[in-house]
Every structure is written in C-alpha cells, then in structure tokens.
Design an enzyme around this catalytic site. Structure first.
Site, PDB file in Angstrom:
ATOM      1  N   HIS A  13       1.039  -1.225   0.015  1.00  0.00           N
ATOM      2  CA  HIS A  13       0.350  -0.577   0.105  1.00  0.00           C
ATOM      3  C   HIS A  13       1.118   1.456  -0.471  1.00  0.00           C
ATOM      4  O   HIS A  13       1.176   1.246   0.897  1.00  0.00           O
ATOM      5  CB  HIS A  13      -0.855  -0.293   1.121  1.00  0.00           C
ATOM      6  CG  HIS A  13      -1.727   0.843   1.053  1.00  0.00           C
ATOM      7  ND1 HIS A  13      -2.487   1.555   1.302  1.00  0.00           N
ATOM      8  CD2 HIS A  13      -1.430   2.450   0.692  1.00  0.00           C
ATOM      9  CE1 HIS A  13      -3.415   2.644   1.693  1.00  0.00           C
ATOM     10  NE2 HIS A  13      -2.662   3.243   2.108  1.00  0.00           N
ATOM     11  N   HIS A  15       1.687   5.745  -2.508  1.00  0.00           N
ATOM     12  CA  HIS A  15       0.971   6.696  -2.734  1.00  0.00           C
ATOM     13  C   HIS A  15       2.350   7.104  -4.034  1.00  0.00           C
ATOM     14  O   HIS A  15       3.169   7.611  -3.368  1.00  0.00           O
ATOM     15  CB  HIS A  15       0.367   7.499  -2.394  1.00  0.00           C
ATOM     16  CG  HIS A  15      -0.813   7.305  -1.302  1.00  0.00           C
ATOM     17  ND1 HIS A  15      -2.225   7.221  -1.828  1.00  0.00           N
ATOM     18  CD2 HIS A  15      -0.774   6.521  -0.138  1.00  0.00           C
ATOM     19  CE1 HIS A  15      -2.936   6.955  -0.722  1.00  0.00           C
ATOM     20  NE2 HIS A  15      -2.256   6.421  -0.191  1.00  0.00           N
ATOM     21  N   PHE A  16       2.182   7.036  -4.527  1.00  0.00           N
ATOM     22  CA  PHE A  16       3.507   7.122  -5.839  1.00  0.00           C
ATOM     23  C   PHE A  16       3.167   8.702  -6.027  1.00  0.00           C
ATOM     24  O   PHE A  16       3.708   9.135  -7.107  1.00  0.00           O
ATOM     25  CB  PHE A  16       3.372   6.741  -6.990  1.00  0.00           C
ATOM     26  CG  PHE A  16       4.848   5.489  -6.573  1.00  0.00           C
ATOM     27  CD1 PHE A  16       5.590   5.241  -5.836  1.00  0.00           C
ATOM     28  CD2 PHE A  16       4.102   4.079  -7.630  1.00  0.00           C
ATOM     29  CE1 PHE A  16       6.658   4.533  -5.207  1.00  0.00           C
ATOM     30  CE2 PHE A  16       4.790   3.016  -7.242  1.00  0.00           C
ATOM     31  CZ  PHE A  16       6.193   2.697  -6.462  1.00  0.00           C
ATOM     32  N   ARG A  17       1.697   9.409  -6.405  1.00  0.00           N
ATOM     33  CA  ARG A  17       1.274  10.711  -7.215  1.00  0.00           C
ATOM     34  C   ARG A  17       1.814  10.123  -8.451  1.00  0.00           C
ATOM     35  O   ARG A  17       1.609   8.969  -8.807  1.00  0.00           O
ATOM     36  CB  ARG A  17       2.036  11.625  -6.297  1.00  0.00           C
ATOM     37  CG  ARG A  17       2.039  12.178  -4.550  1.00  0.00           C
ATOM     38  CD  ARG A  17       0.836  11.923  -4.126  1.00  0.00           C
ATOM     39  NE  ARG A  17       0.518  11.690  -3.162  1.00  0.00           N
ATOM     40  CZ  ARG A  17      -0.174  11.706  -2.279  1.00  0.00           C
ATOM     41  NH1 ARG A  17      -1.356  10.604  -2.845  1.00  0.00           N
ATOM     42  NH2 ARG A  17      -0.333  12.384  -0.992  1.00  0.00           N
ATOM     43  N   ASN A  41      -5.664   7.074  -5.118  1.00  0.00           N
ATOM     44  CA  ASN A  41      -6.192   8.444  -5.828  1.00  0.00           C
ATOM     45  C   ASN A  41      -5.320   9.743  -6.608  1.00  0.00           C
ATOM     46  O   ASN A  41      -4.988  10.577  -5.561  1.00  0.00           O
ATOM     47  CB  ASN A  41      -6.374   8.515  -4.034  1.00  0.00           C
ATOM     48  CG  ASN A  41      -4.905   8.477  -3.333  1.00  0.00           C
ATOM     49  OD1 ASN A  41      -3.886   8.116  -3.717  1.00  0.00           O
ATOM     50  ND2 ASN A  41      -5.622   9.315  -2.295  1.00  0.00           N
ATOM     51  N   LYS A  98     -10.210  -0.260  -5.309  1.00  0.00           N
ATOM     52  CA  LYS A  98      -9.422  -0.081  -3.583  1.00  0.00           C
ATOM     53  C   LYS A  98     -11.482   0.943  -2.831  1.00  0.00           C
ATOM     54  O   LYS A  98     -12.125   1.554  -4.034  1.00  0.00           O
ATOM     55  CB  LYS A  98      -8.782   1.515  -3.862  1.00  0.00           C
ATOM     56  CG  LYS A  98      -8.791   2.060  -2.322  1.00  0.00           C
ATOM     57  CD  LYS A  98      -7.904   1.251  -1.145  1.00  0.00           C
ATOM     58  CE  LYS A  98      -8.025   2.292   0.207  1.00  0.00           C
ATOM     59  NZ  LYS A  98      -6.990   3.241   0.247  1.00  0.00           N
ATOM     60  N   HIS A 135     -10.295   1.635   2.810  1.00  0.00           N
ATOM     61  CA  HIS A 135      -9.820   2.497   3.723  1.00  0.00           C
ATOM     62  C   HIS A 135     -10.689   3.023   5.033  1.00  0.00           C
ATOM     63  O   HIS A 135     -12.173   3.024   4.447  1.00  0.00           O
ATOM     64  CB  HIS A 135      -9.924   3.929   2.882  1.00  0.00           C
ATOM     65  CG  HIS A 135      -9.548   5.178   3.714  1.00  0.00           C
ATOM     66  ND1 HIS A 135      -8.289   5.472   3.776  1.00  0.00           N
ATOM     67  CD2 HIS A 135     -10.476   5.727   5.098  1.00  0.00           C
ATOM     68  CE1 HIS A 135      -8.483   6.585   4.998  1.00  0.00           C
ATOM     69  NE2 HIS A 135      -9.495   6.568   5.879  1.00  0.00           N
ATOM     70  N   HIS A 173      -4.294  -0.411   6.768  1.00  0.00           N
ATOM     71  CA  HIS A 173      -3.075   0.721   7.727  1.00  0.00           C
ATOM     72  C   HIS A 173      -4.180   0.746   8.779  1.00  0.00           C
ATOM     73  O   HIS A 173      -5.029   1.949   8.694  1.00  0.00           O
ATOM     74  CB  HIS A 173      -3.162   2.361   7.207  1.00  0.00           C
ATOM     75  CG  HIS A 173      -4.267   3.051   5.665  1.00  0.00           C
ATOM     76  ND1 HIS A 173      -5.556   2.686   6.089  1.00  0.00           N
ATOM     77  CD2 HIS A 173      -4.687   2.876   5.114  1.00  0.00           C
ATOM     78  CE1 HIS A 173      -6.497   3.577   5.720  1.00  0.00           C
ATOM     79  NE2 HIS A 173      -5.712   3.841   4.412  1.00  0.00           N
ATOM     80  N   LEU A 218      -4.064   9.538   7.727  1.00  0.00           N
ATOM     81  CA  LEU A 218      -5.797   9.266   7.892  1.00  0.00           C
ATOM     82  C   LEU A 218      -5.989   7.682   7.522  1.00  0.00           C
ATOM     83  O   LEU A 218      -5.025   7.428   6.435  1.00  0.00           O
ATOM     84  CB  LEU A 218      -6.334   9.910   7.196  1.00  0.00           C
ATOM     85  CG  LEU A 218      -6.897  11.330   7.774  1.00  0.00           C
ATOM     86  CD1 LEU A 218      -7.379  12.528   6.285  1.00  0.00           C
ATOM     87  CD2 LEU A 218      -7.189  11.011   9.117  1.00  0.00           C
ATOM     88  N   ASP A 246       1.715   2.583   2.968  1.00  0.00           N
ATOM     89  CA  ASP A 246       1.188   4.001   2.617  1.00  0.00           C
ATOM     90  C   ASP A 246       2.132   5.283   3.043  1.00  0.00           C
ATOM     91  O   ASP A 246       1.052   6.492   3.378  1.00  0.00           O
ATOM     92  CB  ASP A 246      -0.326   4.031   4.283  1.00  0.00           C
ATOM     93  CG  ASP A 246      -1.150   5.419   3.379  1.00  0.00           C
ATOM     94  OD1 ASP A 246      -1.132   5.700   2.203  1.00  0.00           O
ATOM     95  OD2 ASP A 246      -1.326   5.713   4.639  1.00  0.00           O
ATOM     96  N   HIS A 250       3.177  14.891   0.340  1.00  0.00           N
ATOM     97  CA  HIS A 250       2.994  15.657   0.466  1.00  0.00           C
ATOM     98  C   HIS A 250       3.900  16.705   0.977  1.00  0.00           C
ATOM     99  O   HIS A 250       5.095  16.486   1.240  1.00  0.00           O
ATOM    100  CB  HIS A 250       1.924  16.273   1.089  1.00  0.00           C
ATOM    101  CG  HIS A 250       1.020  15.275   1.024  1.00  0.00           C
ATOM    102  ND1 HIS A 250      -0.052  16.035   0.089  1.00  0.00           N
ATOM    103  CD2 HIS A 250       0.423  14.370   1.812  1.00  0.00           C
ATOM    104  CE1 HIS A 250      -1.212  14.392   0.323  1.00  0.00           C
ATOM    105  NE2 HIS A 250      -0.409  13.885   1.596  1.00  0.00           N
ATOM    106  N   ALA A 262      -2.859  15.193   5.226  1.00  0.00           N
ATOM    107  CA  ALA A 262      -2.289  13.742   5.485  1.00  0.00           C
ATOM    108  C   ALA A 262      -1.557  12.902   5.088  1.00  0.00           C
ATOM    109  O   ALA A 262      -1.572  12.844   3.593  1.00  0.00           O
ATOM    110  CB  ALA A 262      -3.961  13.218   5.749  1.00  0.00           C
TER     111      ALA A 262
HETATM  112  O1  DOR Z   1      -2.945  10.256   5.605  1.00  0.00           O
HETATM  113  C1  DOR Z   1      -2.303   9.869   4.228  1.00  0.00           C
HETATM  114  N1  DOR Z   1      -2.385  10.224   3.345  1.00  0.00           N
HETATM  115  N2  DOR Z   1      -3.786   8.518   4.174  1.00  0.00           N
HETATM  116  C2  DOR Z   1      -4.624   8.333   3.467  1.00  0.00           C
HETATM  117  O2  DOR Z   1      -5.814   7.587   3.046  1.00  0.00           O
HETATM  118  C3  DOR Z   1      -4.565   8.811   1.890  1.00  0.00           C
HETATM  119  C4  DOR Z   1      -2.785   9.430   1.939  1.00  0.00           C
HETATM  120  C5  DOR Z   1      -3.068  10.530   0.916  1.00  0.00           C
HETATM  121  O3  DOR Z   1      -3.447  10.129  -0.774  1.00  0.00           O
HETATM  122  O4  DOR Z   1      -2.391  11.431   0.819  1.00  0.00           O
HETATM  123 ZN    ZN Z   2      -3.201   5.051   1.682  1.00  0.00          ZN
END
Ligand code: DOR
Ligand code: ZN
Length: 343
Positions: A13, A15-17, A41, A98, A135, A173, A218, A246, A250, A262
């Site tokens: 799990h 996030h690469f963006r 996402n 997801k 989630h 998570h 989150l 996770d 950012h 988050a």
């Molecule tokens: O902290 C988090 N960041 N929780 C998530 O569910 C999404 C993630 C994000 O995409 O930044």
């Molecule tokens: Zn996530």
C-alpha cells in the site's frame, strides 16, 4: 544480531502520485521493494483498465534502469463503477480495487457515497478473484475522528464480509485494537496492512508539546493502547497482517500550513523503520513473514526470490528532500536516528 538477511519485501500500500513526483517516489520505493500496490487516488482518479495501464506505464518510465520493480495497479471505485469495469480490468497488472468512502481522505471527493449500492460490483470482484482494498473510516460529520474506524467495521466492513465471505478484503492501514481484533476473528479472506507510523507512534506524538504536521496521516494516530495491540499482532507472526507503508508524499508547504494534508512519506526508511519496530518488540524473527511472505501469499502471488540485507548501523533521516522543481518534502522520521540500514 548485527546483520539480518530476509527475502526481498513488497509494499502492499503506497502512493506514488504522478508527473514529476514519480521521479522521486518510484526510485525511493524500488531501492528496497520488489513490488508495490499503487493507490489510485490521483486527480482525476484511476477508474478503469485504460487509466490504470497508462498510469503503470508512467511509473515504469520512472523506474531506475536495471531495476525489476513491478507496480501493481488498483482501480478506484466510484458510484459509477460497474461489474463490467471489474471484468475488463482484472489481470496480473490490476489485482485489486480500492474503496474510499467519499470524503474520507486525500482526493476522495469522487469516491463512494452509497457503499451498499456497490454490492453488485463486490459480487463481480468476488467471482473474478479481484481483491477489495478498503479505507475503513465512516465519514459522517457527527462521528468523532478517533471513532471512525471502529464504526466502519460495524456499519460497513462486517456487512460486506458477511454477504461476500469469499471476497478477499484488505483492511488498509489499520489503527485500532478493534480493527486488529476484527481481522483476527474474521475468516482467512480478511487481512490488514499496518504502516510504520501506526506501529511507532501514538496520538501523543501528534499533539503533545505542539502539533506535529509530519505525523498527521489518516486514519489519524490513536491512543497508545491501540498502538500496543498493533505491535502485538505483528509480533505474533499472524499471516493476516502484512507490510503496507501508506507512504504518501505531500510537499512541505502543504503539510506546514493552517489546514495541512494527511500523509507520511516513509519510503526513504520504510523497511528500516519496520525492522526497528520488530527489533524493539524482540520479534526480528517475525519480520520476514510480515514484510516478504504474507502479502504475496494473500494476493496469491509468488514470493520474491532474491534477498535483502539489513545491518545494525545508526543513520539519520534527512530533514528535507528537494524535488527537481525546487519544492521540498519532509520525510517521515526527518532528522531522527534509525538503527538499521539497508545494504
Ligand atoms: O494519510 C493519508 N494519506 N491517508 C490516506 O488515506 C491517503 C493518503 C494520501 O493520499 O495522501
Ligand atoms: Zn493510502
């Protein structure tokens, strides 16, 4: 023990963006992990096979030369997703979809507002063998943020599991003893990922002595009794719990602001941080199952063949990472000492 060699791990799990950010995030994960489940996402989200495979190509283009890193793609369920979208997408490249309750987290505005209306989609997933990644937080504004995961279990997760007992579900998570207990008690088609931050920290690390935006993610960090239960289940060696960082980058200015994003960007020290957790729990013998076996087994994929070696050696997580466009990211554990280093 000063050296530890384990089967190469996977991250189930993260996030690469997208865009230029991939040049930072993909090499950071490929340094350590062989495969990763890539969260969908984006803006707009990854809703179908075409979007998932196009995103996969962009990730592969950012993979360091010579690396055999493999991204595994995930569909983002919306109110409009149909069983046909599932049948079209299910493949080695796209093993999962997801479920984000609408408004639960980063870029979830177009997510699912009526979970029960998606039951035909869950039925198609169950039949096709596609995993449902969840989630698990309710989003009703009157529900306290610290209770959102517990309520999701009663209101949504258990009804889905009861109705589709053969559907493979990953409760992503998890942050509470309630979630850990639920997963332990459910049948073998329910498993969970656990992040390094939820094993290492509790809500005091977010709020005592000042607000620490780089520990904000989150689901939000919970009280220490929940943290201890998560530590207990990973130290137990249960195959229902496996590694999912996770890792969620950012930029510094979007975290250090009046309404901060988050997410903890842990890719630079992910395996090292988990190793530290298992070491502190006197459970280093359980690390390999958690990091390298149980996720692959649950997804029905082969375990990796190669190894990685960790050395007991102190190093400091950089305080900032500078991106090619001049922006910066504060990594998770910035400026702090880690006790294990990946060779
Ligand atoms: O902290 C988090 N960041 N929780 C998530 O569910 C999404 C993630 C994000 O995409 O930044
Ligand atoms: Zn996530």
């Amino acid at each position: 023990m000063t050296q530890l060699t384990i089967t190469a791990p996977d991250d189930w799990h993260l996030h690469f963006r997208d865009g230029d950010m991939l040049n930072e995030t993909v090499p950071a994960t490929a340094r350590c992990f062989k495969r990763a489940i890539v969260m969908p996402n984006l803006l707009p989200p990854v809703r179908n096979k075409r979007e998932a495979l196009a995103y996969r190509e962009r990730i592969l283009a950012a993979t360091p030369p010579g690396s055999d890193f493999q991204p595994l793609m995930v569909l983002y369920l919306t109110n409009e997703t149909t069983p046909a979208d599932i049948h079209e997408a299910i493949s080695r490249e796209i093993p999962a979809a997801k479920l984000y309750p609408a408004g639960a987290t980063t870029n979830s505005d177009s997510a699912v507002s009526a979970i029960e209306a998606l039951y035909p989609v869950f039925g198609a997933m169950s039949n096709a063998g596609m995993l449902l990644l969840i989630h698990g937080e309710v989003t009703a504004p009157e529900v306290d943020i610290f209770d959102r995961e517990k309520l999701f279990i009663e209101q949504h997760l258990d009804p889905i599991h009861q109705r589709f007992p053969d559907l493979k579900i990953v409760f992503e998570h998890i942050t509470t003893a309630d979630a850990a207990d639920y997963v332990v008690a459910a049948n073998s088609n329910v498993a969970a990922t656990i992040t390094p931050q939820h094993l290492l920290l509790n809500r005091n690390d977010l709020l005592v002595g000042g607000i620490r935006p780089h520990n904000y993610c989150l689901p939000v960090l919970k009280r220490n009794s929940h943290q201890r239960r998560l530590q207990e289940v990973v130290a137990s060696g249960s195959p229902k719990f496996f590694l999912g960082t996770d890792s969620a980058p950012h930029t510094k200015h979007t975290k250090e602001t009046a309404c901060g994003c988050a997410g903890c960007y842990s890719a630079w020290g992910a395996l090292e941080l988990y190793t530290q957790v298992f070491d502190d729990l006197d459970a280093l013998d359980k690390l390999e199952g958690f990091a390298s076996f149980y996720g692959a087994d649950f997804y029905g994929l082969k375990r990796n063949q190669s190894n990685v070696t960790l050395t007991r050696e102190a190093w400091t997580m950089p305080s900032e990472i500078t991106l090619s466009n001049g922006d910066s990211i504060v990594p998770f554990y910035a400026g702090q000492t880690l006790n294990w280093r990946l060779a």
